[in-house]
Design an enzyme around this catalytic site. Structure first.
Site, PDB file in Angstrom:
ATOM      1  N   GLY A 177       0.773  -1.232   0.000  1.00 36.56           N
ATOM      2  CA  GLY A 177       0.000   0.000   0.000  1.00 36.56           C
ATOM      3  C   GLY A 177       0.802   1.278   0.000  1.00 36.56           C
ATOM      4  O   GLY A 177       0.227   2.367  -0.088  1.00 36.56           O
ATOM      5  N   TYR A 178       2.126   1.208   0.104  1.00 35.68           N
ATOM      6  CA  TYR A 178       2.929   2.423   0.120  1.00 35.68           C
ATOM      7  C   TYR A 178       2.913   3.083  -1.254  1.00 35.68           C
ATOM      8  O   TYR A 178       3.277   2.463  -2.265  1.00 35.68           O
ATOM      9  CB  TYR A 178       4.373   2.133   0.522  1.00 35.68           C
ATOM     10  CG  TYR A 178       4.566   1.727   1.970  1.00 35.68           C
ATOM     11  CD1 TYR A 178       3.573   1.932   2.924  1.00 35.68           C
ATOM     12  CD2 TYR A 178       5.744   1.138   2.393  1.00 35.68           C
ATOM     13  CE1 TYR A 178       3.756   1.568   4.251  1.00 35.68           C
ATOM     14  CE2 TYR A 178       5.948   0.771   3.722  1.00 35.68           C
ATOM     15  CZ  TYR A 178       4.945   0.984   4.641  1.00 35.68           C
ATOM     16  OH  TYR A 178       5.128   0.616   5.951  1.00 35.68           O
ATOM     17  N   GLN A 179       2.486   4.341  -1.271  1.00 36.05           N
ATOM     18  CA  GLN A 179       2.439   5.127  -2.506  1.00 36.05           C
ATOM     19  C   GLN A 179       1.654   4.401  -3.612  1.00 36.05           C
ATOM     20  O   GLN A 179       2.030   4.398  -4.774  1.00 36.05           O
ATOM     21  CB  GLN A 179       3.860   5.440  -2.993  1.00 36.05           C
ATOM     22  CG  GLN A 179       4.715   6.219  -2.004  1.00 36.05           C
ATOM     23  CD  GLN A 179       4.348   7.690  -1.892  1.00 36.05           C
ATOM     24  OE1 GLN A 179       3.557   8.211  -2.670  1.00 36.05           O
ATOM     25  NE2 GLN A 179       4.933   8.359  -0.911  1.00 36.05           N
ATOM     26  N   GLY A 221       1.373   1.358  -4.358  1.00 33.24           N
ATOM     27  CA  GLY A 221       2.130   0.312  -5.047  1.00 33.24           C
ATOM     28  C   GLY A 221       3.419   0.794  -5.686  1.00 33.24           C
ATOM     29  O   GLY A 221       4.252  -0.020  -6.088  1.00 33.24           O
TER      30      GLY A 221
END
Length: 351
Positions: free
Chosen positions: A58-60, A62
């Protein structure tokens, strides 16, 4: 940089500082690093001896995994690669690919492997407890992924201590994949973690990875200056930021600044060094090369027992029940036949 063995259930050799890559990408409102900036950060961390990479689906949206996948090309075996599942990757993520279920786990690991351009994930974290999936299902899912060669180790992030203890016990009783470690928020402004989670990790032999050792940046002292650029308290909706909003937090920052002046380093370096002194592996999550270089310098800071004690004292958090009973000198006297002060207790909590 020095290395540690990750917990007591692995022989994994990891660097003393973990590179968090939540800032790799620009999908979260532009607060992040471009591919070129990310490469400078990654290469400098690797050049300093760092080998432990932390990312998440979920960071940025993907992008972080995609950036990390590109950066690992040609040197995959030089790093311990960890990522996570359970939260949305982007706005298109639906109900069946989120949470802790085995269905979500399998769908997520396949998508992460593609973004990371690798055939395995070294350490796979359940990112946050969904509160409904039985630990038996989570543990069986991890075990199946190991048997399929998709992951090597598994861990729990943002889970309550009682669920961590159950997971460790299930693995021990069934002889299946053990939980390798936990990932928790731990800093001078977030010490509630110490009451049960870190004690549980010590008792069960789990490695501890600590995110936000700088309290989202507040422990650098920079937010006392109003002209600070790219403010973390304004980016990402303020997620992960611990404001200086109590007299105790102001006293903590004052003490950090005082000790930093004595040691001739920055307050942020002292804050990271304090977390490391407690036995955790701090995650550093720089957005710029300058931030990384300051974070890396913390590995060279050795706090004296007196300095650690000053920081402990100013940041102390009152313990809640049942410790209000268990810490009572009258109770200690009753359960030791009046010999409490004559007993050498174990260094770590016992399960």
């Amino acid at each position: 940089m020095r290395y540690r063995i990750f917990g007591k259930h692995t022989g994994l050799r990891v660097s003393e500082l973990v590179l968090g890559t939540a800032n790799f990408g620009m999908a979260w409102g532009g607060h992040g690093a471009t591919p070129e900036e990310a490469r400078h950060i990654f290469d400098t961390y690797a050049g300093a001896g760092g080998n432990f990479i932390d990312t998440a689906n979920g960071y940025q949206d993907g992008q972080s995994e995609q950036f990390v996948g590109d950066l690992l090309t040609g040197r995959r075996d030089d790093f311990v690669l960890s990522t996570k599942f359970a939260v949305k990757t982007n706005a298109n993520s639906g109900i069946l690919v989120t949470g802790n279920s085995r269905q979500a786990m399998v769908a997520s690991v396949e998508a992460s492997l593609k973004r990371l351009k690798t055939d395995r994930i070294d350490l796979y974290w359940a990112h946050v407890d969904d509160g409904v999936t039985p630990m038996e299902e989570i543990m069986r899912g991890f075990d199946d992924l190991v048997r399929a060669g998709k992951i090597l180790y598994a861990g729990l992030s943002n889970f309550p201590a009682w669920r961590v203890a159950r997971a460790a016990t299930i693995a021990e009783m069934r002889g299946t994949l053990p939980i390798a470690g936990i990932q928790v928020e731990h800093s001078l402004v977030q010490r509630a973690t110490e009451q049960d989670l870190i004690s549980a990790a010590q008792a069960f032999g789990l490695g501890v990875v600590a995110y936000s050792p700088l309290g989202g940046g507040v422990l650098t002292g920079k937010y006392r200056t109003k002209d600070t650029e790219n403010r973390r308290d304004q980016a990402w909706g303020g997620a992960g930021f611990q404001p200086e909003n109590t007299p105790q937090r102001s006293a903590i920052i004052d003490t950090l600044i005082a000790i930093a002046t004595e040691v001739r380093v920055t307050p942020g370096e002292i804050a990271i060094a304090w977390v490391a002194a407690k036995g955790s592996l701090p995650i550093i999550g720089p957005r710029t090369l300058a931030q990384l270089e300051s974070n890396l310098a913390a590995a060279n800071v050795v706090l004296s027992p007196g300095q650690v004690a000053r920081l402990d004292q100013v940041s102390v958090v009152p313990r809640s029940y049942p410790y209000t009973v268990l810490d009572d000198p009258r109770i200690n006297d009753l359960i030791t036949g009046g010999k409490f002060d004559d007993i050498d207790a174990p260094l770590h909590a016992m399960a």
